[in-house]
Design a protein around this motif. Structure first.
Motif, short mmCIF file in Angstrom:
data_model
loop_
_atom_site.label_atom_id
_atom_site.label_comp_id
_atom_site.label_asym_id
_atom_site.label_seq_id
_atom_site.Cartn_x
_atom_site.Cartn_y
_atom_site.Cartn_z
N VAL A 198 0.83 -1.21 0.00
CA VAL A 198 0.00 0.00 0.00
C VAL A 198 0.87 1.25 0.00
O VAL A 198 0.67 2.17 -0.81
N GLY A 199 1.84 1.30 0.91
CA GLY A 199 2.70 2.48 1.00
C GLY A 199 3.49 2.71 -0.26
O GLY A 199 3.60 3.85 -0.75
N GLY A 200 4.05 1.65 -0.84
CA GLY A 200 4.83 1.79 -2.05
C GLY A 200 3.98 2.23 -3.23
O GLY A 200 4.44 3.01 -4.08
N SER A 201 2.74 1.76 -3.29
CA SER A 201 1.84 2.17 -4.37
C SER A 201 1.53 3.66 -4.30
O SER A 201 1.51 4.35 -5.32
N ILE A 202 1.30 4.15 -3.09
CA ILE A 202 1.01 5.58 -2.92
C ILE A 202 2.21 6.42 -3.31
O ILE A 202 2.12 7.39 -4.07
N GLN A 203 3.36 6.06 -2.79
CA GLN A 203 4.55 6.88 -3.03
C GLN A 203 5.10 6.69 -4.43
O GLN A 203 5.82 7.54 -4.94
N GLY A 204 4.74 5.58 -5.08
CA GLY A 204 5.22 5.36 -6.43
C GLY A 204 4.44 6.12 -7.49
O GLY A 204 5.00 6.53 -8.50
N GLY A 205 3.13 6.34 -7.25
CA GLY A 205 2.35 6.96 -8.29
C GLY A 205 1.58 8.21 -7.93
O GLY A 205 1.27 9.01 -8.80
N ALA A 206 1.28 8.37 -6.65
CA ALA A 206 0.35 9.42 -6.27
C ALA A 206 0.95 10.56 -5.47
O ALA A 206 0.35 11.64 -5.40
N ILE A 207 2.10 10.36 -4.85
CA ILE A 207 2.59 11.35 -3.89
C ILE A 207 2.86 12.70 -4.56
O ILE A 207 2.55 13.76 -3.99
N GLY A 208 3.42 12.69 -5.77
CA GLY A 208 3.70 13.95 -6.45
C GLY A 208 2.44 14.72 -6.76
O GLY A 208 2.35 15.94 -6.55
N ARG A 209 1.41 14.02 -7.28
CA ARG A 209 0.14 14.68 -7.59
C ARG A 209 -0.56 15.17 -6.34
O ARG A 209 -1.16 16.26 -6.32
#
Length: 403
Positions: free
Chosen positions: A266-277
């Motif tokens: 879960v954490g890697g998915s968020i930081q991999g695709g969504a954190i910048g947006r």
């Protein structure tokens, strides 16, 4: 070209975290194998943090002076020998010694964060720190799952030896891939500051002076307190999670490893695709508040989780919260101080993290030993709620500094 220096630091952090997560879910079961109580398990986790509290600011200042790469290599070497000691342990004291060796040279993440600050512009840092978050998430996804398999097939020592092999790989990656990033000579800047009556660079201050320098300024103080709230909440959760799962769900090291792996996914998915947006849409401060609030919900309801689906939902909520808070707060901290202070500021934050990693696991272990599982989750949630309170207060006087 600006992003190319982040690839070697990403690989280095990923391998480091993968090694750490091979050991993290293992230690409570390993220690209980040697007769440790829940409280002693917490003390074992805290022993690493006590040593890290001593070494963190020192390594941060050294990295400011001599460069990130040689300091990182020294830190990784200590981690390697610590893992070897844990893998060869035949009694509880050897586990403690392994964690102490690792703790005295701990500083990998702090130095990696300082390196990221060196090679990125302020507006790019949340995304860049998100890459470190991806490394954490990927490590938490793979490491704990592998731990369960190794421990069940080859014994408790096998994951630690695998972690030592990964640590050796990390040393090789740092030595061969990470460009040297020497810190510019400080003498001209120091002379100019002296003429202007400004304080000396933090690299020349001891830890107490560094704390005073940052906590005397409203904006860095707020960022450090927000980081402390996050670290204390997260350390409480992680410090007791294996014991909680063992008591509530009768999980062993294999099942516990899969729960850690799910959190990493879960954490890697968020930081991999969504954190910048997310950072662009909400800004780092609002994003941190959202993350803290999500941690409050995910951690605070653990006491009422009796079914696996409920547990997974709460773990996912907590993982989302921690995945967005860490890079947001780290970015805000580095932007609140001058460039020549960033290594020292991150060293101070590492000291606060070490205090958290002392208090959190001991408190969690004591509560779980007394079967207070609901209180364990509520304690972790309370620290996150303090982060919400800090984040919703009026911004202190001052503005981010970029030198």
């Amino acid at each position: 070209m600006r992003r190319s220096p982040l690839l070697p630091i990403f690989l280095t952090v990923f391998v480091d975290v993968l090694g750490l997560t091979l050991v993290l879910p293992l230690l409570p079961f390993y220690a209980q194998h040697f007769g440790a109580s829940e409280l002693v398990v917490g003390v074992l986790a805290a022993s690493y943090a006590v040593c890290q509290l001593i070494s963190g600011p020192i390594l941060g200042r050294i990295s400011d002076r001599v460069g990130r790469k040689p300091t990182l290599l020294a830190s990784q070497t200590g981690t390697f020998f610590g893992f070897l000691m844990i893998g060869s342990a035949s009694s509880l004291w050897m586990l403690f010694l392994g964690r102490i060796i690792d703790g005295l040279t701990a500083g990998n993440l702090t130095i990696a964060q300082a390196y990221v600050s060196d090679v990125t512009r302020p507006e790019e840092r949340t995304r860049a720190f998100g890459l470190i978050g991806i490394a954490f998430g990927a490590g938490f996804l793979l490491g704990p799952a592998v731990t369960g398999e190794l421990a069940s097939r080859f014994g408790y020592g096998a994951p630690a030896f695998a972690a030592a092999a990964l640590s050796l790989t990390s040393i090789a990656l740092t030595a061969t891939l990470l460009p040297s990033k020497p810190i510019a000579a400080a003498a001209p800047a120091e002379a100019a500051e002296a003429e202007a009556g400004r304080p000396a660079p933090v690299g020349r201050l001891d830890r107490g002076a560094a704390f005073r320098r940052f906590f005397d300024r409203p904006l860095p103080r707020r960022r450090l307190l927000e980081f402390f709230a996050f670290s204390l909440s997260f350390s409480t959760l992680i410090g007791g999670l294996a014991l909680y799962l063992e008591r509530r769900f009768a999980f062993g090291v294999k099942e516990t490893g899969y729960i850690f792996a799910f959190s990493g996914l879960v954490g890697g998915s968020i930081q991999g695709g969504a954190i910048g947006r997310l950072a662009k849409r909400y800004g780092e401060q609002r994003l941190a508040v959202i993350g803290f609030a999500t941690m409050v919900i995910g951690y605070g309801l653990l006491g009422v989780a009796y079914a696996l689906p409920t547990l997974l939902v709460l773990v996912a909520l907590g993982a989302f919260g921690s995945a967005v808070v860490r890079p947001a707060i780290t970015t805000l901290l580095t932007q609140s101080v001058g460039r020549d202070e960033q290594g020292a500021a991150l060293g101070v934050s590492q000291s606060l993290a070490s205090v958290s990693q002392i208090l959190g696991p001991i408190g969690a272990g004591w509560l779980i030993e007394h079967r207070a599982l609901a209180a364990y989750g509520l304690m972790a949630a309370a620290f996150a709620a303090f982060g919400v309170l800090l984040g919703t207060q009026k911004m202190p006087v001052g503005k981010p500094v970029e030198l």
